[in-house]
Design a protein around this motif. Structure first.
Motif, PDB file in Angstrom:
ATOM      1  N   TRP A   8       0.714  -1.269   0.077  1.00 40.69           N
ATOM      2  CA  TRP A   8      -0.257  -0.024  -0.154  1.00 40.69           C
ATOM      3  C   TRP A   8       0.922   1.248  -0.109  1.00 40.69           C
ATOM      4  O   TRP A   8       1.965   1.311   0.619  1.00 40.69           O
ATOM      5  CB  TRP A   8      -0.954   0.078   1.428  1.00 40.69           C
ATOM      6  CG  TRP A   8      -1.911  -0.896   1.151  1.00 40.69           C
ATOM      7  CD1 TRP A   8      -1.865  -2.087   1.892  1.00 40.69           C
ATOM      8  CD2 TRP A   8      -3.249  -0.911   0.708  1.00 40.69           C
ATOM      9  NE1 TRP A   8      -3.023  -2.831   1.709  1.00 40.69           N
ATOM     10  CE2 TRP A   8      -3.924  -1.853   1.228  1.00 40.69           C
ATOM     11  CE3 TRP A   8      -3.888   0.235  -0.113  1.00 40.69           C
ATOM     12  CZ2 TRP A   8      -5.353  -2.294   0.429  1.00 40.69           C
ATOM     13  CZ3 TRP A   8      -5.061  -0.166  -0.502  1.00 40.69           C
ATOM     14  CH2 TRP A   8      -6.058  -1.278  -0.243  1.00 40.69           C
ATOM     15  N   TYR A   9       0.306   2.371  -0.856  1.00 44.25           N
ATOM     16  CA  TYR A   9       0.962   3.374  -1.018  1.00 44.25           C
ATOM     17  C   TYR A   9       0.277   4.740  -0.817  1.00 44.25           C
ATOM     18  O   TYR A   9      -0.743   4.626  -1.042  1.00 44.25           O
ATOM     19  CB  TYR A   9       2.019   3.624  -2.256  1.00 44.25           C
ATOM     20  CG  TYR A   9       2.670   2.607  -2.581  1.00 44.25           C
ATOM     21  CD1 TYR A   9       2.303   1.569  -3.257  1.00 44.25           C
ATOM     22  CD2 TYR A   9       4.142   2.653  -2.252  1.00 44.25           C
ATOM     23  CE1 TYR A   9       3.178   0.187  -3.677  1.00 44.25           C
ATOM     24  CE2 TYR A   9       4.991   1.608  -2.867  1.00 44.25           C
ATOM     25  CZ  TYR A   9       4.340   0.446  -3.463  1.00 44.25           C
ATOM     26  OH  TYR A   9       5.257  -0.578  -3.594  1.00 44.25           O
ATOM     27  N   GLN A  10       0.707   5.797  -0.078  1.00 43.46           N
ATOM     28  CA  GLN A  10       0.069   6.934   0.022  1.00 43.46           C
ATOM     29  C   GLN A  10       0.712   8.095  -0.977  1.00 43.46           C
ATOM     30  O   GLN A  10       1.942   8.238  -1.071  1.00 43.46           O
ATOM     31  CB  GLN A  10       0.303   7.538   1.526  1.00 43.46           C
ATOM     32  CG  GLN A  10      -0.465   9.099   1.670  1.00 43.46           C
ATOM     33  CD  GLN A  10      -0.013   9.121   3.142  1.00 43.46           C
ATOM     34  OE1 GLN A  10       1.057   9.696   3.316  1.00 43.46           O
ATOM     35  NE2 GLN A  10      -0.994   9.690   4.065  1.00 43.46           N
ATOM     36  N   GLN A  11      -0.243   8.689  -1.624  1.00 46.10           N
ATOM     37  CA  GLN A  11       0.471   9.796  -2.533  1.00 46.10           C
ATOM     38  C   GLN A  11      -0.374  11.135  -2.240  1.00 46.10           C
ATOM     39  O   GLN A  11      -1.620  11.210  -2.543  1.00 46.10           O
ATOM     40  CB  GLN A  11       0.407   9.354  -3.974  1.00 46.10           C
ATOM     41  CG  GLN A  11       1.220  10.486  -4.976  1.00 46.10           C
ATOM     42  CD  GLN A  11       0.976   9.830  -6.414  1.00 46.10           C
ATOM     43  OE1 GLN A  11       0.209   9.328  -6.912  1.00 46.10           O
ATOM     44  NE2 GLN A  11       2.218  10.329  -7.117  1.00 46.10           N
ATOM     45  N   LYS A  12       0.316  12.094  -2.197  1.00 46.88           N
ATOM     46  CA  LYS A  12      -0.012  13.604  -2.052  1.00 46.88           C
ATOM     47  C   LYS A  12       0.203  14.481  -3.335  1.00 46.88           C
ATOM     48  O   LYS A  12       1.107  13.889  -4.027  1.00 46.88           O
ATOM     49  CB  LYS A  12       0.532  14.297  -0.975  1.00 46.88           C
ATOM     50  CG  LYS A  12       0.084  13.496   0.409  1.00 46.88           C
ATOM     51  CD  LYS A  12       0.647  14.212   1.787  1.00 46.88           C
ATOM     52  CE  LYS A  12       0.094  13.713   3.139  1.00 46.88           C
ATOM     53  NZ  LYS A  12       0.701  14.276   3.967  1.00 46.88           N
ATOM     54  N   PRO A  13      -0.580  15.220  -3.717  1.00 48.68           N
ATOM     55  CA  PRO A  13      -0.760  16.151  -4.935  1.00 48.68           C
ATOM     56  C   PRO A  13       0.775  16.574  -5.312  1.00 48.68           C
ATOM     57  O   PRO A  13       1.325  17.102  -4.318  1.00 48.68           O
ATOM     58  CB  PRO A  13      -1.544  17.212  -4.893  1.00 48.68           C
ATOM     59  CG  PRO A  13      -2.668  16.443  -4.132  1.00 48.68           C
ATOM     60  CD  PRO A  13      -1.995  15.731  -2.903  1.00 48.68           C
ATOM     61  N   THR A  47      -4.225  10.186  -1.601  1.00 47.97           N
ATOM     62  CA  THR A  47      -4.581   8.974  -2.668  1.00 47.97           C
ATOM     63  C   THR A  47      -3.749   7.985  -2.101  1.00 47.97           C
ATOM     64  O   THR A  47      -3.003   7.938  -1.930  1.00 47.97           O
ATOM     65  CB  THR A  47      -4.746   9.519  -4.201  1.00 47.97           C
ATOM     66  OG1 THR A  47      -5.224  10.489  -4.275  1.00 47.97           O
ATOM     67  CG2 THR A  47      -5.061   8.263  -4.913  1.00 47.97           C
ATOM     68  N   TYR A  48      -4.529   6.744  -2.009  1.00 49.45           N
ATOM     69  CA  TYR A  48      -3.892   5.654  -1.611  1.00 49.45           C
ATOM     70  C   TYR A  48      -3.975   4.384  -2.527  1.00 49.45           C
ATOM     71  O   TYR A  48      -5.144   4.211  -3.491  1.00 49.45           O
ATOM     72  CB  TYR A  48      -4.607   4.915  -0.328  1.00 49.45           C
ATOM     73  CG  TYR A  48      -4.404   5.842   0.880  1.00 49.45           C
ATOM     74  CD1 TYR A  48      -5.180   7.067   1.077  1.00 49.45           C
ATOM     75  CD2 TYR A  48      -3.249   5.650   1.832  1.00 49.45           C
ATOM     76  CE1 TYR A  48      -5.042   8.012   2.075  1.00 49.45           C
ATOM     77  CE2 TYR A  48      -3.369   6.444   2.771  1.00 49.45           C
ATOM     78  CZ  TYR A  48      -3.795   7.608   2.904  1.00 49.45           C
ATOM     79  OH  TYR A  48      -3.676   8.320   4.174  1.00 49.45           O
ATOM     80  N   TYR A  49      -2.899   3.826  -3.001  1.00 50.95           N
ATOM     81  CA  TYR A  49      -2.892   2.708  -4.058  1.00 50.95           C
ATOM     82  C   TYR A  49      -2.244   1.421  -3.385  1.00 50.95           C
ATOM     83  O   TYR A  49      -1.525   1.428  -2.683  1.00 50.95           O
ATOM     84  CB  TYR A  49      -1.900   3.208  -5.122  1.00 50.95           C
ATOM     85  CG  TYR A  49      -2.154   4.509  -5.823  1.00 50.95           C
ATOM     86  CD1 TYR A  49      -1.761   5.673  -5.335  1.00 50.95           C
ATOM     87  CD2 TYR A  49      -2.682   4.308  -7.116  1.00 50.95           C
ATOM     88  CE1 TYR A  49      -2.068   6.685  -6.266  1.00 50.95           C
ATOM     89  CE2 TYR A  49      -3.380   5.302  -7.809  1.00 50.95           C
ATOM     90  CZ  TYR A  49      -2.862   6.651  -7.429  1.00 50.95           C
ATOM     91  OH  TYR A  49      -3.173   7.848  -8.085  1.00 50.95           O
ATOM     92  N   CYS A  50      -2.904   0.518  -3.852  1.00 52.97           N
ATOM     93  CA  CYS A  50      -2.313  -0.775  -3.476  1.00 52.97           C
ATOM     94  C   CYS A  50      -1.752  -1.364  -4.904  1.00 52.97           C
ATOM     95  O   CYS A  50      -1.703  -0.921  -5.878  1.00 52.97           O
ATOM     96  CB  CYS A  50      -3.378  -1.985  -3.234  1.00 52.97           C
ATOM     97  SG  CYS A  50      -4.931  -2.420  -4.561  1.00 52.97           S
ATOM     98  N   GLN A  51      -0.872  -2.351  -4.441  1.00 49.20           N
ATOM     99  CA  GLN A  51      -0.041  -3.004  -5.774  1.00 49.20           C
ATOM    100  C   GLN A  51       0.209  -4.434  -5.412  1.00 49.20           C
ATOM    101  O   GLN A  51       0.926  -4.582  -4.268  1.00 49.20           O
ATOM    102  CB  GLN A  51       1.346  -2.138  -5.862  1.00 49.20           C
ATOM    103  CG  GLN A  51       2.569  -2.558  -6.712  1.00 49.20           C
ATOM    104  CD  GLN A  51       3.577  -2.879  -6.087  1.00 49.20           C
ATOM    105  OE1 GLN A  51       4.313  -2.515  -5.276  1.00 49.20           O
ATOM    106  NE2 GLN A  51       4.364  -4.035  -6.549  1.00 49.20           N
ATOM    107  N   GLN A  52       0.066  -5.260  -6.690  1.00 46.59           N
ATOM    108  CA  GLN A  52       0.340  -6.702  -6.177  1.00 46.59           C
ATOM    109  C   GLN A  52       1.746  -6.853  -6.779  1.00 46.59           C
ATOM    110  O   GLN A  52       2.449  -6.203  -7.896  1.00 46.59           O
ATOM    111  CB  GLN A  52      -0.534  -7.570  -6.882  1.00 46.59           C
ATOM    112  CG  GLN A  52      -0.630  -7.613  -8.293  1.00 46.59           C
ATOM    113  CD  GLN A  52       0.294  -8.328  -9.093  1.00 46.59           C
ATOM    114  OE1 GLN A  52       0.767  -8.923  -8.429  1.00 46.59           O
ATOM    115  NE2 GLN A  52       0.551  -7.913 -10.527  1.00 46.59           N
ATOM    116  N   TYR A  53       2.689  -7.826  -6.349  1.00 47.07           N
ATOM    117  CA  TYR A  53       3.696  -8.145  -6.943  1.00 47.07           C
ATOM    118  C   TYR A  53       3.968  -9.551  -6.694  1.00 47.07           C
ATOM    119  O   TYR A  53       5.120 -10.229  -6.332  1.00 47.07           O
ATOM    120  CB  TYR A  53       4.908  -7.429  -6.150  1.00 47.07           C
ATOM    121  CG  TYR A  53       5.169  -7.276  -4.511  1.00 47.07           C
ATOM    122  CD1 TYR A  53       4.434  -6.493  -3.793  1.00 47.07           C
ATOM    123  CD2 TYR A  53       6.007  -8.392  -3.889  1.00 47.07           C
ATOM    124  CE1 TYR A  53       4.536  -6.321  -2.489  1.00 47.07           C
ATOM    125  CE2 TYR A  53       6.049  -8.325  -2.773  1.00 47.07           C
ATOM    126  CZ  TYR A  53       5.309  -7.300  -1.805  1.00 47.07           C
ATOM    127  OH  TYR A  53       5.165  -7.531  -0.413  1.00 47.07           O
TER     128      TYR A  53
END
Lengths: 107, 120
Positions: free
Chosen positions: A35-40, A85-91
């Protein structure tokens, strides 16, 4: 390719709320999820890896659970700095994919 | 503190080429897999390519296979992305990122990004 679907796409919440974001994989990815957090205007920041491992320096109000195809990111008590904004990512495979993102807004 | 600094972005015409660079510092670069991730304006994140520590394994998203090449120079602590036959849909901020030390391909440090605009 494995598709990742996040829900909701947008979430409105207040400071102090407990919020949960869900990420579903089109096939099992075991525990290989981050999981990642991204700000503008900023680069993403790693929060959680291997589904439930908190990255060093990340506040303990963030937690991750899940395995297989369903995962959740929970913020136990929202702080003003968490609106992002939060993103999930599979690996699970060498072909890596992100969810479409969940924008967490102030109610 | 780990630092990743991208450079080389800019405006390029469709069909053109561009080479991105990422300068790494404050960690043992040769010990880590590295990756490129991009983000089109107003859109989500898209993984682009990954390279093993010694460059012996490279993986790409289907949409860039045959057009982009990831490489690295461990002596210079640098990661590269050679982009050929560029298309409008390649317009994005390109981030280099380090792959974490624990098992699996998650990204623990990111650069600030470099903008690539493909337009005539």
């Amino acid at each position: 390719d494995i598709q990742m679907t996040q829900s909701p796409s947008t979430l409105s919440a207040s400071v102090g709320d407990r919020v949960t974001i869900t990420c579903r994989a089109s096939q099992s990815v075991s525990v290989w999820l981050a999981w990642y957090q991204q700000k503008p205007g900023k680069a993403p920041k790693l929060l959680i890896y291997r589904a439930s491992n908190l990255e060093s320096g990340v506040p303990s109000r963030f937690s991750g659970t899940g395995s297989g195809t369903e995962f959740t990111l929970t913020i136990s008590s929202l702080q003003p700095d968490d609106f992002a904004t939060y993103y999930c990512q599979q690996y699970d495979r060498h072909s890596l994919t992100f969810g479409q993102g969940t924008k967490l807004e102030i109610k | 503190e780990v630092q990743l600094v991208e450079s080389g972005g800019g405006l390029v015409q469709p069909g053109g080429s561009l080479r991105l660079s990422c300068a790494a510092s404050e960690f043992m670069f040769h010990n880590y897999w590295m990756t490129w991730v991009r983000q089109a304006p107003g859109k989500g994140l898209e993984w682009v390519a990954t390279i093993r520590q010694d460059g012996s394994e490279k993986y790409y998203v289907d949409s860039v296979k045959g057009r982009f090449t990831i490489s690295r120079d461990n002596a210079k602590n640098s990661l590269y992305l050679q982009m050929n036959s560029l298309r409008g849909e390649d317009t994005a901020v390109y981030y280099c990122a380090r792959i974490g030390a624990a098992a699996g391909y998650y990204f623990d440090y990111w650069g600030q990004g470099t903008l690539v605009t493909v337009s005539s």
